[in-house]
Enzyme design. Structure first.
Site, PDB file in Angstrom:
ATOM      1  N   ARG A 223       3.424  -3.736   7.856  1.00 15.83           N
ATOM      2  CA  ARG A 223       3.219  -4.905   8.714  1.00 15.83           C
ATOM      3  C   ARG A 223       3.314  -4.461  10.170  1.00 15.83           C
ATOM      4  NH1 ARG A 223       1.245  -6.998   4.979  1.00 15.83           N
ATOM      5  NH2 ARG A 223       1.843  -8.911   3.891  1.00 15.83           N
TER       6      ARG A 223
ATOM      7  N   GLU B  19      -2.853  -9.562  14.449  1.00 16.68           N
ATOM      8  CA  GLU B  19      -4.112  -9.201  13.782  1.00 16.68           C
ATOM      9  C   GLU B  19      -5.059 -10.382  13.941  1.00 16.68           C
ATOM     10  OE1 GLU B  19      -3.302  -8.029   9.739  1.00 16.68           O
ATOM     11  OE2 GLU B  19      -2.062  -6.359  10.389  1.00 16.68           O
TER      12      GLU B  19
ATOM     13  N   HIS C 165      -6.544  -3.704   8.412  1.00 18.89           N
ATOM     14  CA  HIS C 165      -5.737  -4.199   7.282  1.00 18.89           C
ATOM     15  C   HIS C 165      -6.548  -4.182   5.976  1.00 18.89           C
ATOM     16  CE1 HIS C 165      -2.019  -6.892   6.386  1.00 18.89           C
ATOM     17  NE2 HIS C 165      -2.379  -6.219   5.303  1.00 18.89           N
TER      18      HIS C 165
END
Ligand code: DGY
Length: 328
Positions: free
Chosen positions: A237, A266, A285
């Site tokens: 993360r 993000e 991601h």
């Protein structure tokens, strides 16, 4: 029983839910505002939840009292207030295991990409900058026999460590809440303190669950202690690393390079200065983004909802304590 799915997932998951007699609702548009999302959630019994854009917290649970179970389409559950879910006996399903291979592959990919400056070199080729052979330009480093430090040696960390051991005969050190006996036995992994991990890793890769205490854990004072040849990898993360401190560590030569599949926020802004650095590789991601992993996640998330609809325990649950509470 109604299931709200906020984005389309591989067909197999939807098919399983319908076969089980559940009433599936998908939104008309996938980019919901918070208010639109709440409206869907107010009108459902269960949610098969994709993404981490919205938090499942007190405000949510109070606004959506009909929600009785949530099956996350992710292994991470940092966007859920587990205490609030527990107070309401709401099981929070998640999808471990099925994405461990794919996610550890991305950590391994980033490690190599940074070590050999692959994304920088690819960019150069695209820009017409493939110059004459230069014995000294943009040299990478080899990983053979180096030390891999894993922060959070669970399922994904184990797979990353195993790949590094097999491919490059790397030494494995790790820091975790608990000792991982399997990794110690099978990979000769050594448990070390956080400080030792930071100081002794040639590659430091994060594979822990993110909790609020982890916010900005990898900051200036940590990068200071790392080797100038170290490669920092984060596929967990974005909140784990302090971005400005990471940038400074890279530009001041405190560490050698960084590979990120996760950022905070993000998506990362396209003018983010990290993107200018030749020592960095950043992916959007994509840890679990393979056909195999995403199908596995769809099946497991559907199984979690179906189990709940039959009054059974979810197959994988981030808060299994609610079941112990029920049976005591
Ligand atoms: C996960 O499963 O937690 C991935 O990071 C996707 O959010």
């Amino acid at each position: 029983m109604k299931v709200f799915i906020n984005k389309r997932i591989p067909e197999i998951g939807i098919h399983m839910l319908e076969e089980a007699g559940l009433q599936v609702a998908l939104p008309e548009s996938e980019n919901l505002t918070y208010e639109e999302w709440l409206r869907y959630c107010q009108n459902t019994d269960t949610i098969l939840s994709i993404g981490t854009d919205f938090r499942y917290d007190k405000e949510f649970f109070e606004a959506c009292p009909n929600v009785k179970a949530i099956a996350l389409y992710s292994v991470g559950f940092d966007h859920v207030d587990i205490k609030e879910a527990n107070q309401r006996n709401i099981p929070i399903g998640n999808t471990p295991d099925v994405l461990s291979r794919a996610t550890s592959d991305v950590a391994f990919l980033l490690m190599q990409s940074v070590a050999r400056r692959a994304s920088y070199n690819f960019q150069k080729v695209k820009e017409g900058g493939w110059d004459a052979f230069d014995p000294l330009h943009a040299l990478g480093q080899e990983l053979y026999g180096k030390t891999l430090g894993i922060f959070g040696l669970g399922r994904i960390g184990f797979q990353m460590a195993e790949k590094c051991k097999k491919a490059f005969d790397m030494e494995i050190i790790y820091h975790n809440r608990h000792r991982n006996e399997e990794a110690e036995r099978e990979l000769k992994a050594t448990y070390v303190s956080f400080d030792e991990l930071v100081r002794n890793s040639d590659v430091l890769s994060i594979h822990a669950n993110f909790t609020p205490e982890h916010k900005d854990l990898f900051n200036e004072s940590v990068f200071e202690k790392m080797s100038p040849n170290a490669i920092f990898i984060n596929t967990a993360r974005g909140g784990f690393h302090q971005e400005q401190d990471l940038y400074n560590a890279l530009t001041e030569g405190k560490i050698w390079g960084a590979g990120l599949d996760v950022t905070n926020p993000e998506p990362m802004a396209e003018d983010n200065p990290l993107l200018e650095l030749s020592s960095v590789c950043i992916l959007p991601h994509i840890g679990s983004a393979t056909v195999e992993a995403r199908n596995g996640m769809a099946i497991l998330a559907a199984e979690n909802i179906i189990a709940f609809s039959k009054g059974e325990e979810m197959l994988n649950c981030a808060n299994p304590e609610i079941y112990y509470h029920h049976s005591s």
